[in-house]
Motif scaffolding. Sequence first.
Motif, mmCIF file in Angstrom:
data_model
loop_
_atom_site.group_PDB
_atom_site.id
_atom_site.type_symbol
_atom_site.label_atom_id
_atom_site.label_comp_id
_atom_site.label_asym_id
_atom_site.label_seq_id
_atom_site.Cartn_x
_atom_site.Cartn_y
_atom_site.Cartn_z
ATOM 1 N N MET A 27 7.766 12.791 -32.902
ATOM 2 C CA MET A 27 8.286 13.302 -31.949
ATOM 3 C C MET A 27 9.788 13.193 -33.423
ATOM 4 O O MET A 27 9.938 12.090 -33.522
ATOM 5 C CB MET A 27 9.011 13.032 -30.529
ATOM 6 N N PRO A 28 10.055 13.853 -33.328
ATOM 7 C CA PRO A 28 11.357 14.659 -34.689
ATOM 8 C C PRO A 28 12.476 13.629 -34.192
ATOM 9 O O PRO A 28 12.975 14.199 -32.866
ATOM 10 C CB PRO A 28 11.665 15.988 -35.051
ATOM 11 N N ALA A 29 12.733 12.872 -35.115
ATOM 12 C CA ALA A 29 14.098 11.553 -34.639
ATOM 13 C C ALA A 29 15.617 12.399 -34.234
ATOM 14 O O ALA A 29 16.634 12.136 -32.820
ATOM 15 C CB ALA A 29 14.961 11.348 -35.810
ATOM 16 N N ASP A 30 15.584 14.426 -34.444
ATOM 17 C CA ASP A 30 16.996 15.009 -34.184
ATOM 18 C C ASP A 30 16.715 15.553 -32.817
ATOM 19 O O ASP A 30 17.834 14.940 -31.580
ATOM 20 C CB ASP A 30 17.274 15.764 -34.894
ATOM 21 N N ILE A 31 15.294 15.421 -32.523
ATOM 22 C CA ILE A 31 14.913 16.102 -31.174
ATOM 23 C C ILE A 31 14.812 14.653 -30.228
ATOM 24 O O ILE A 31 16.160 15.152 -29.283
ATOM 25 C CB ILE A 31 14.017 16.320 -30.556
ATOM 26 N N ARG A 32 14.794 13.260 -31.013
ATOM 27 C CA ARG A 32 14.585 12.068 -29.208
ATOM 28 C C ARG A 32 15.929 11.976 -29.217
ATOM 29 O O ARG A 32 16.339 11.573 -28.456
ATOM 30 C CB ARG A 32 13.581 10.868 -30.691
ATOM 31 N N LYS A 33 16.605 11.739 -30.466
ATOM 32 C CA LYS A 33 18.454 11.638 -30.000
ATOM 33 C C LYS A 33 18.997 12.295 -29.004
ATOM 34 O O LYS A 33 19.552 11.638 -28.455
ATOM 35 C CB LYS A 33 18.704 11.394 -31.370
ATOM 36 N N ARG A 34 18.026 14.131 -29.229
ATOM 37 C CA ARG A 34 19.318 15.093 -28.137
ATOM 38 C C ARG A 34 18.624 14.785 -26.670
ATOM 39 O O ARG A 34 19.658 14.522 -26.214
ATOM 40 C CB ARG A 34 18.777 15.996 -28.642
ATOM 41 N N LEU A 35 17.232 13.613 -26.492
ATOM 42 C CA LEU A 35 16.874 13.542 -25.223
ATOM 43 C C LEU A 35 17.906 12.166 -25.172
ATOM 44 O O LEU A 35 17.702 12.292 -23.794
ATOM 45 C CB LEU A 35 15.175 13.407 -24.750
ATOM 46 N N GLU A 36 17.200 11.387 -25.762
ATOM 47 C CA GLU A 36 18.697 9.993 -25.117
ATOM 48 C C GLU A 36 19.520 10.046 -24.696
ATOM 49 O O GLU A 36 20.188 9.214 -24.360
ATOM 50 C CB GLU A 36 18.684 8.919 -26.201
ATOM 51 N N ASP A 37 20.409 11.172 -25.307
ATOM 52 C CA ASP A 37 21.967 11.311 -25.122
ATOM 53 C C ASP A 37 22.220 12.059 -23.622
ATOM 54 O O ASP A 37 23.123 12.539 -23.536
ATOM 55 C CB ASP A 37 22.144 12.240 -26.008
ATOM 56 N N ASN A 38 20.921 12.548 -23.567
ATOM 57 C CA ASN A 38 21.111 14.022 -22.363
ATOM 58 C C ASN A 38 20.449 13.144 -20.508
ATOM 59 O O ASN A 38 19.603 14.314 -20.479
ATOM 60 C CB ASN A 38 20.529 14.967 -22.602
ATOM 61 N N VAL A 39 21.042 11.966 -20.393
ATOM 62 C CA VAL A 39 20.915 11.194 -19.714
ATOM 63 C C VAL A 39 21.686 11.699 -18.763
ATOM 64 O O VAL A 39 22.546 11.378 -18.425
ATOM 65 C CB VAL A 39 19.785 9.807 -19.571
ATOM 66 N N PHE A 40 21.165 11.530 -17.384
ATOM 67 C CA PHE A 40 21.943 11.663 -15.690
ATOM 68 C C PHE A 40 21.825 11.083 -14.913
ATOM 69 O O PHE A 40 20.613 9.917 -14.764
ATOM 70 C CB PHE A 40 21.898 12.860 -14.845
ATOM 71 N N CYS A 41 23.058 9.484 -15.213
ATOM 72 C CA CYS A 41 23.367 8.129 -14.309
ATOM 73 C C CYS A 41 24.160 8.888 -13.239
ATOM 74 O O CYS A 41 24.904 9.377 -13.018
ATOM 75 C CB CYS A 41 23.972 7.414 -15.128
ATOM 76 N N SER A 42 23.820 7.986 -11.469
ATOM 77 C CA SER A 42 24.872 8.345 -10.242
ATOM 78 C C SER A 42 25.810 8.269 -11.025
ATOM 79 O O SER A 42 26.756 8.559 -9.832
ATOM 80 C CB SER A 42 23.499 8.566 -9.251
ATOM 81 N N ASN A 43 26.542 7.285 -11.545
ATOM 82 C CA ASN A 43 27.892 6.288 -11.254
ATOM 83 C C ASN A 43 28.103 7.231 -12.684
ATOM 84 O O ASN A 43 29.541 7.263 -12.294
ATOM 85 C CB ASN A 43 27.776 4.650 -11.967
ATOM 86 N N CYS A 44 27.833 7.588 -13.357
ATOM 87 C CA CYS A 44 28.412 7.524 -14.946
ATOM 88 C C CYS A 44 28.722 9.525 -15.076
ATOM 89 O O CYS A 44 28.860 10.386 -15.971
ATOM 90 C CB CYS A 44 28.228 6.992 -15.937
ATOM 91 N N GLY A 45 27.563 10.314 -14.923
ATOM 92 C CA GLY A 45 27.026 11.861 -14.598
ATOM 93 C C GLY A 45 26.135 11.664 -16.579
ATOM 94 O O GLY A 45 25.545 10.432 -16.694
ATOM 95 N N VAL A 46 26.262 12.059 -17.605
ATOM 96 C CA VAL A 46 25.707 12.511 -18.097
ATOM 97 C C VAL A 46 26.330 11.115 -19.247
ATOM 98 O O VAL A 46 27.214 11.224 -19.709
ATOM 99 C CB VAL A 46 26.343 13.472 -18.894
ATOM 100 N N THR A 47 25.504 10.531 -19.692
ATOM 101 C CA THR A 47 24.827 9.161 -20.384
ATOM 102 C C THR A 47 23.991 9.059 -21.560
ATOM 103 O O THR A 47 23.092 10.954 -21.786
ATOM 104 C CB THR A 47 24.830 8.039 -19.528
#
Length: 53
Positions: A1-21
Motif C-alpha cells: 500500500m502506498p505510504a500516503d494512503i496508509r497515512k490517511r487511513l492511520e489518521d482517520n480513526v474514530f475514538c469514543s473518547n477523542c473523536g477522530v484521531t
Amino acid sequence: MPADIRKRLEDNVFCSNCGVTTIVNYHVDSSDFAIILKGYCQKCNKEVARVID
C-alpha cells in the motif's frame, strides 16, 4: 500500500473518547471481508480499530 494512503487511513480513526484521531502501535488482522487495524488512540491510549474494506 502506498505510504500516503496508509497515512490517511492511520489518521482517520474514530475514538469514543477523542473523536477522530490517529491509530498508533497497531497490528493488522484480516477477515474474509476486510483488513482491520487494531491499536491505540494517539491522544488517550484507548484501544481503537480501523476497518478497511
